[in-house]
Design a protein around this motif. Structure first.
Motif, mmCIF file in Angstrom:
data_model
loop_
_atom_site.group_PDB
_atom_site.id
_atom_site.type_symbol
_atom_site.label_atom_id
_atom_site.label_comp_id
_atom_site.label_asym_id
_atom_site.label_seq_id
_atom_site.Cartn_x
_atom_site.Cartn_y
_atom_site.Cartn_z
ATOM 1 N N GLY A 315 77.711 58.056 57.500
ATOM 2 C CA GLY A 315 78.878 58.931 57.389
ATOM 3 C C GLY A 315 78.583 60.395 57.633
ATOM 4 N N LEU A 316 77.358 60.698 58.009
ATOM 5 C CA LEU A 316 76.971 62.087 58.227
ATOM 6 C C LEU A 316 77.255 62.547 59.652
ATOM 7 C CD1 LEU A 316 73.543 62.162 56.365
ATOM 8 C CD2 LEU A 316 75.715 63.111 55.563
ATOM 9 N N LYS A 317 77.709 63.779 59.794
ATOM 10 C CA LYS A 317 77.917 64.369 61.113
ATOM 11 C C LYS A 317 76.605 64.934 61.665
ATOM 12 C CE LYS A 317 82.439 63.872 61.335
ATOM 13 N NZ LYS A 317 83.326 65.039 61.214
ATOM 14 N N ASN A 318 75.738 65.390 60.768
ATOM 15 C CA ASN A 318 74.440 65.950 61.156
ATOM 16 C C ASN A 318 73.374 65.345 60.247
ATOM 17 O OD1 ASN A 318 72.178 67.455 61.830
ATOM 18 N ND2 ASN A 318 73.275 69.399 61.939
ATOM 19 N N LYS A 319 72.520 64.533 60.825
ATOM 20 C CA LYS A 319 71.514 63.812 60.034
ATOM 21 C C LYS A 319 70.193 64.566 59.926
ATOM 22 C CE LYS A 319 73.514 59.359 61.406
ATOM 23 N NZ LYS A 319 74.662 59.960 62.101
ATOM 24 N N LYS A 320 70.102 65.732 60.609
ATOM 25 C CA LYS A 320 68.850 66.494 60.580
ATOM 26 C C LYS A 320 69.112 67.987 60.411
ATOM 27 C CE LYS A 320 66.267 63.231 63.492
ATOM 28 N NZ LYS A 320 65.470 63.066 64.739
ATOM 29 N N ALA A 321 70.098 68.338 59.618
ATOM 30 C CA ALA A 321 70.450 69.746 59.426
ATOM 31 C C ALA A 321 69.379 70.473 58.619
ATOM 32 C CB ALA A 321 71.795 69.851 58.713
ATOM 33 N N ASP A 322 69.268 71.775 58.848
ATOM 34 C CA ASP A 322 68.416 72.614 58.021
ATOM 35 C C ASP A 322 69.196 72.923 56.749
ATOM 36 O OD1 ASP A 322 66.834 74.496 56.797
ATOM 37 O OD2 ASP A 322 66.557 75.739 58.565
ATOM 38 N N LEU A 323 68.860 72.216 55.680
ATOM 39 C CA LEU A 323 69.631 72.329 54.440
ATOM 40 C C LEU A 323 69.336 73.613 53.680
ATOM 41 C CD1 LEU A 323 69.393 68.634 53.168
ATOM 42 C CD2 LEU A 323 71.220 69.701 54.497
ATOM 43 N N ARG A 324 68.274 74.310 54.025
ATOM 44 C CA ARG A 324 67.934 75.534 53.305
ATOM 45 C C ARG A 324 69.033 76.587 53.413
ATOM 46 N NH1 ARG A 324 62.654 77.496 55.968
ATOM 47 N NH2 ARG A 324 63.947 76.998 57.778
ATOM 48 N N THR A 325 69.774 76.568 54.512
ATOM 49 C CA THR A 325 70.829 77.561 54.726
ATOM 50 C C THR A 325 72.220 76.921 54.670
ATOM 51 O OG1 THR A 325 70.608 77.258 57.128
ATOM 52 C CG2 THR A 325 69.342 79.041 56.115
#
Length: 338
Positions: A315-325
């Motif tokens: 269900g994710l649109k972005n499976k490798k996002a930079d979650l720090r920001t």
């Protein structure tokens, strides 16, 4: 061409590339020289302008990849005595002693310049320590001659779980790839690096003729994190929720840690309803949306409770996002008992 003339040309070219203002009343450079083929083979790996205090050390660090020659350029408005120490991989290389006359300095178009060249420098982490006998402005520039064979990146930063392809240009035959810390980052036979956990690894590429090139891989923990709020940080009489952590689990699902704080006097929350959390990356692009219709909870006045929710990988649109920001927005309703 005499060697001193060549050095002057090299130093003036470096200075023009810097294009900085030094001793504002005396110098303004706006030159954009045409790059020659020889100049294109020079890579600037350190470029700094500063003001030195007499007898005070100023240190700079930089990374050196395999190359035939390393050049350290110093520019000052007036000839100055001092020392320049060099270290490679924490090992002392030597000291270059500077005098305040033309023994050490060549007069360029605008400044006095000093050039130190190191043949076949050891790849790795380098440090230069400057110490002048008098107060002075200075510019330091360190360049490396790019070899005909070179690695695409000497340093990369990756989020845990992400990948990046490295390559070696100009090499003949097979390349052997290796990582010195496989628990942090691995590399396959095609140069594809995969980040495993936070830390630092050195990836090496060895050519058929024995040349070794190194890329420093820094892996960071890929998570969104906030300081948890409590009843003291929430307005009196209010009910608040906070996503205090987001991260990808081992299956690629997005895990959200959410804290609910009840700072009312006499309301007990019994149920959370129609909870929606929209997560986006630092550019505002969607990562995924959490939707919870009903969730039972018992949260008394003056208390808080932490709950864990999961957005499935599918269900994710972005499976490798930079979650720090990453950022998020939320809406929710609740039922209370008075």
């Amino acid at each position: 061409m005499h060697s001193t003339e060549r050095q002057l040309i090299e130093m003036n070219n470096i200075f023009k590339k810097i294009g900085t203002v030094l001793m504002a009343a005396a110098l303004v450079i706006t030159c954009n020289p045409v790059m020659t083929k020889a100049e294109e083979e020079e890579e600037v790996i350190l470029e700094e302008e500063n003001e030195a205090t007499a007898s005070t050390d100023i240190s700079y660090t930089f990374t050196v990849s395999s190359c035939p020659e390393l050049s350290v350029f110093l520019f000052v408005p007036d000839m100055a005595a001092g020392t320049m120490e060099l270290y490679a991989n924490d090992e002392y290389i030597g000291t270059d002693t500077l005098t305040d006359d033309d023994t050490s300095w060549l007069h360029g178009e605008f400044l006095y310049g000093h050039l130190l060249s190191i043949k076949d420098p050891e790849p790795g982490n380098w440090k230069v320590v400057l110490n002048f006998n008098t107060d002075t402005y200075f510019i330091i520039s360190v360049t490396r001659k790019k070899p005909l064979v070179d690695i695409s990146d000497s340093e990369i930063k990756l989020a845990k779980g992400s990948t990046q392809k490295l390559s070696v240009s100009g090499a003949k035959g097979d390349i052997i790839w290796a990582s010195n810390n496989k628990s942090v980052a691995t590399v396959d036979s095609a140069g594809k690096v995969k980040a495993k956990k936070a830390g630092i690894a050195k990836v090496t590429a060895t050519t058929a003729d024995g040349q070794v090139f190194t890329c420093t891989v820094s892996v960071y923990k890929n998570e969104y994190k906030e300081t948890k709020m409590n009843s003291l940080s929430v307005k009196d009489g209010s009910l608040q929720m906070q996503v205090y952590k987001m991260f990808y689990d081992s299956k690629g699902n997005l895990v959200l840690k959410i804290r609910f704080v009840n700072n009312t006097v006499n309301k007990t929350i019994k149920k959370i309803k129609n909870l929606t959390v929209e997560a986006v990356d630092g550019y505002g692009k969607a990562i995924g949306t959490l939707k919870v219709n009903n969730r039972k909870i018992t949260l008394h006045p003056g208390k808080h409770k932490d709950l864990t929710f999961v957005i499935k990988k599918s269900g994710l649109k972005n499976k490798k996002a930079d979650l720090r920001t990453a950022m998020y927005s939320s809406t929710w309703k609740y039922y209370t008992e008075i």
